[in-house]
Design an enzyme around this catalytic site. Structure first.
Site, short mmCIF file in Angstrom:
data_model
loop_
_atom_site.label_atom_id
_atom_site.label_comp_id
_atom_site.label_asym_id
_atom_site.label_seq_id
_atom_site.Cartn_x
_atom_site.Cartn_y
_atom_site.Cartn_z
N ARG A 17 0.68 -1.53 -0.12
CA ARG A 17 0.02 0.08 0.08
C ARG A 17 0.92 1.18 0.37
NH1 ARG A 17 -5.11 1.45 -1.04
NH2 ARG A 17 -5.99 2.68 0.30
N THR A 58 -9.40 0.66 -10.09
CA THR A 58 -8.64 -1.21 -9.54
C THR A 58 -8.75 -2.11 -10.18
OG1 THR A 58 -9.15 0.29 -6.94
CG2 THR A 58 -8.92 -2.14 -7.34
N GLN A 102 -4.04 7.96 -4.02
CA GLN A 102 -4.23 6.95 -3.02
C GLN A 102 -4.89 7.82 -2.09
OE1 GLN A 102 -6.16 3.21 -2.98
NE2 GLN A 102 -3.87 3.73 -4.60
N ASP A 110 -7.86 8.58 0.57
CA ASP A 110 -7.53 7.33 0.87
C ASP A 110 -8.33 7.52 2.47
OD1 ASP A 110 -9.84 5.80 -1.54
OD2 ASP A 110 -8.70 4.64 -0.51
N SER A 146 -8.00 0.69 3.24
CA SER A 146 -8.00 0.26 1.88
C SER A 146 -10.09 -0.21 1.74
CB SER A 146 -6.88 -0.62 0.99
OG SER A 146 -7.16 -1.26 0.29
N SER A 147 -9.97 -0.78 0.96
CA SER A 147 -11.14 -1.29 0.63
C SER A 147 -10.72 -2.99 0.30
CB SER A 147 -12.56 -1.09 0.10
OG SER A 147 -12.89 0.04 0.74
N GLY A 149 -13.78 -1.58 -7.03
CA GLY A 149 -15.22 -0.93 -6.79
C GLY A 149 -14.54 -0.06 -5.85
N GLY A 150 -14.06 0.32 -5.11
CA GLY A 150 -13.76 1.42 -3.98
C GLY A 150 -14.39 0.49 -2.92
N1 GLU Z 1 -8.07 2.75 -3.74
C1 GLU Z 1 -10.16 2.11 -2.69
C2 GLU Z 1 -9.37 1.14 -2.18
O1 GLU Z 1 -8.26 1.17 -1.53
C3 GLU Z 1 -9.66 1.24 -4.49
C4 GLU Z 1 -10.43 2.16 -4.94
C5 GLU Z 1 -11.43 1.30 -6.51
O2 GLU Z 1 -10.73 0.13 -6.22
O3 GLU Z 1 -12.04 1.99 -7.86
O4 GLU Z 1 -9.93 0.61 -1.07
#
Ligand code: GLU
Length: 589
Positions: free
Chosen positions: A123, A409, A446, A449, A473-474, A495-496
């Protein structure tokens, strides 16, 4: 192809019904070619595809050229990690909106001979000059999201090169330099712009403002390169050659690092403070995996600084603890949304970089705690908004909550000929990251986030910006084992923060219902992030709106563009599923 499941598993009719609906839907023509062939370049939309099957090895990615590169490396005798490295290098070229070597990633590795699971954290980190007020305006209110994203301010120290080098030192089989060949070849010879890349380039409001990106991706009139245009990226090829020869140091130190720092500092409107020293100091980290039971399987994911593994386990745990056979889709969607609310309430309060704030990992996935959370779910009525729980832990510290907004992502899934597996989710955060291009690479954004507001409810926010810290992160790269501890599935998605629901849905489909991975991936997306209950537009889920509203849900019908890749190990070999909402493909032999 179904997955053997424990004999006591309960049947839920809704997933079966959905699977049937998906299977019976009018099918688009299948791509020509034998099963296991890569879908043709440009295959998009919710097409139905024959499952990809293989007996030796398989590589799945969000783009067919990346899946092919993975298979090429596997055919040459490469390991799962070798294939993942080659795929990442190709993705940075052909899917530049989603990931690249100037971004970050989490990588799960299953070593079949040693029977060990390793989780590696690549990360991004905040520069050492960063402060908690980074994303506040002079008046103390948070910046608008895209005012923060575009430019140097949001760029975190990239982690991908050092992460992949660490993974290769431990689990590589082919020489490091050989893994760059497919991407160098494509970058120099060119590849055809895909419909998805064209569409995203055309609609992006900021990328044209970066002179290097404009020169690469747009015509003189500012129009995005058309679908099928040949795109070459020689500057990226030169970076790849340097890293192929010099290792990750060729990226993290020397002229490439200096060029990155200069671009960040030199952004005309929104400069950042990332220095060559920050780049040189970056280290990928091994973290303990987070694992939990679900329907007789063991589901393992990425722990903090990702919230993904814990939140997925909490959702699955709450669903299983209710132990109710949800026989209709409304019941199932209701329960899934309520489980999501509970998980996201905890995520907002507790999840952040564990090197900076204590995170009650064990408490959050403790079966007793999860049973208590499950008891909060009323089978008929939505709780509206969930509150964070108080998991068992010693510190007893409390944080203010932060939600976060994300998007951009990619997920890579590989199983090699020895049965080793990689599940890697990789990101530059927003589509096209910070919209800042250096040497053919897009820099990540990033750092957005992190929570923009460092204090909430009078309490410090766990996910506030701090120097050297990794943003929450997710991302939820996942590996599943059966009751005997054998590899069963490799799953993940972009997908965030919706990643968490996409992965949980796919796991329910695979493990609870034994669905074929393509069918599980294709199921409509739905769930809740502790706001409205979200239903995927253009799918059967839309028809659940009124019934869910009658149970007290506030429903929003939206695009839910997952990009889930899944590989399942069956007695007959490997079966792949790749998300046709993006340009996913699985390639095997
Ligand atoms: N930046 C997000 C994360 O690390 C992921 C973004 C995405 O999936 O579009 O959780």
């Amino acid at each position: 192809m179904t997955i053997a499941a424990p004999p006591d598993r309960r049947r839920t009719g809704w997933l079966y019904a959905l699977a049937l609906a998906v299977l019976l839907a009018p099918a688009a023509p299948l791509p020509a070619g034998a099963a296991g062939d890569v879908a043709p370049e440009g295959a998009t939309g919710r097409t139905q595809r024959a499952p990809d099957r293989a007996t030796r090895h398989m590589a799945a990615a969000a783009n067919p050229l990346a899946a092919s590169a993975g298979r090429e490396i596997l055919r040459a005798g490469g390991s799962a990690v070798d294939a993942a490295i080659a795929m990442q290098m190709v993705l940075g070229l052909v899917e530049p909106q989603s990931s690249g070597i100037a971004g970050g990633a989490f990588l799960l590795h299953w070593d079949a001979a040693a029977r060990t699971l390793t989780t590696l954290d690549g990360r991004e980190t905040a520069p050492m000059a960063a402060t908690p007020e980074r994303f506040l305006k002079p008046d103390g209110t948070p910046m608008a999201f895209f005012d923060a994203v575009v430019g140097g301010r949001s760029v975190g120290v990239p982690g991908v090169p050092r992460l992949l080098e660490l993974a290769h030192r431990r689990h590589g089989r082919l020489p490091w330099r050989d893994l760059f060949a497919p991407a160098i070849r494509l970058a120099e010879a060119g590849f055809a712009v895909s419909p998805r890349l064209h569409g995203l380039l055309a609609q992006d409001k900021h990328l044209r403002d970066d002179p290097a990106a404009r020169a690469l991706y747009y015509g003189p009139d500012g129009a995005a390169l058309p679908i099928g245009a040949t795109l070459r990226n020689p500057e990226y090829a030169a970076v790849l050659r340097a890293v192929a020869e010099g290792g990750a140091d060729a990226f993290h130190t020397g002229p490439i690092a200096a060029a990155i720092a200069a671009a960040v500092a030199g952004h005309p409107a929104n400069p950042g403070d990332l220095t060559p020293a920050d780049l040189a100091a970056y280290r990928a980290r091994e973290r303990p995996p987070v694992c939990g039971p679900y329907r007789g399987y063991t589901v393992c994911g990425m722990g903090p600084p990702s919230s993904g593994g814990i939140a997925v386990l909490q959702i699955l745990g709450v669903l299983e603890a209710q132990d109710a056979a949800a026989s209709d889709p409304i019941d199932a969607a209701h329960r899934f949304a309520e489980a999501g609310r509970l998980a996201f309430a905890d995520r907002a309060r507790y999840l952040a970089d564990p090197d900076y704030v204590p995170v009650p990992v064990r408490g959050l996935i403790d079966p007793g705690y999860i049973a208590g959370r499950a008891a909060l779910v009323d089978p008929q009525r939505s709780m509206g908004r969930a509150e964070a729980g108080t998991p068992p832990w010693r510190q007893g510290a409390l944080y203010g909550a932060s939600e976060g907004v994300e998007h951009g992502t990619s997920h890579i899934a590989v199983v090699d000929g020895q049965g080793n597996a990689v599940s890697m989710t990789t990101s530059i955060e927003s589509a096209f990251g910070a919209r800042l291009m250096v040497r053919g690479m897009l820099l990540n954004n990033q750092l957005t986030d992190f929570a923009f507001e460092p204090v909430a409810d009078g309490l410090p926010v766990a996910n506030r910006v701090e120097p050297g810290k990794r943003p929450r992160s997710s991302m939820a790269p996942t590996i599943v084992f059966d009751g005997d501890g054998n590899l069963r599935a490799v799953v993940g998605s972009p997908g965030g923060s919706q990643i968490i629901g996409y992965v949980a849905k796919t796991l329910v489909g695979l493990l609870e219902r034994g669905l074929d991975p393509q069918v599980a991936v294709d199921l409509p997306n739905f769930g809740s992030r502790n706001g409205p209950t979200e239903l995927e537009k253009g799918t059967e889920a839309e028809t659940w709106k009124a019934a869910l509203e009658a149970r007290g849900h506030t429903v929003s019908v939206i695009e839910m563009t997952s990009g889930t890749q899944a590989i399942v190990v069956t007695p007959d070999g490997l079966v792949g599923g790749a998300d046709t909402r993006r340009e996913g493909a699985a390639a095997g032999d």
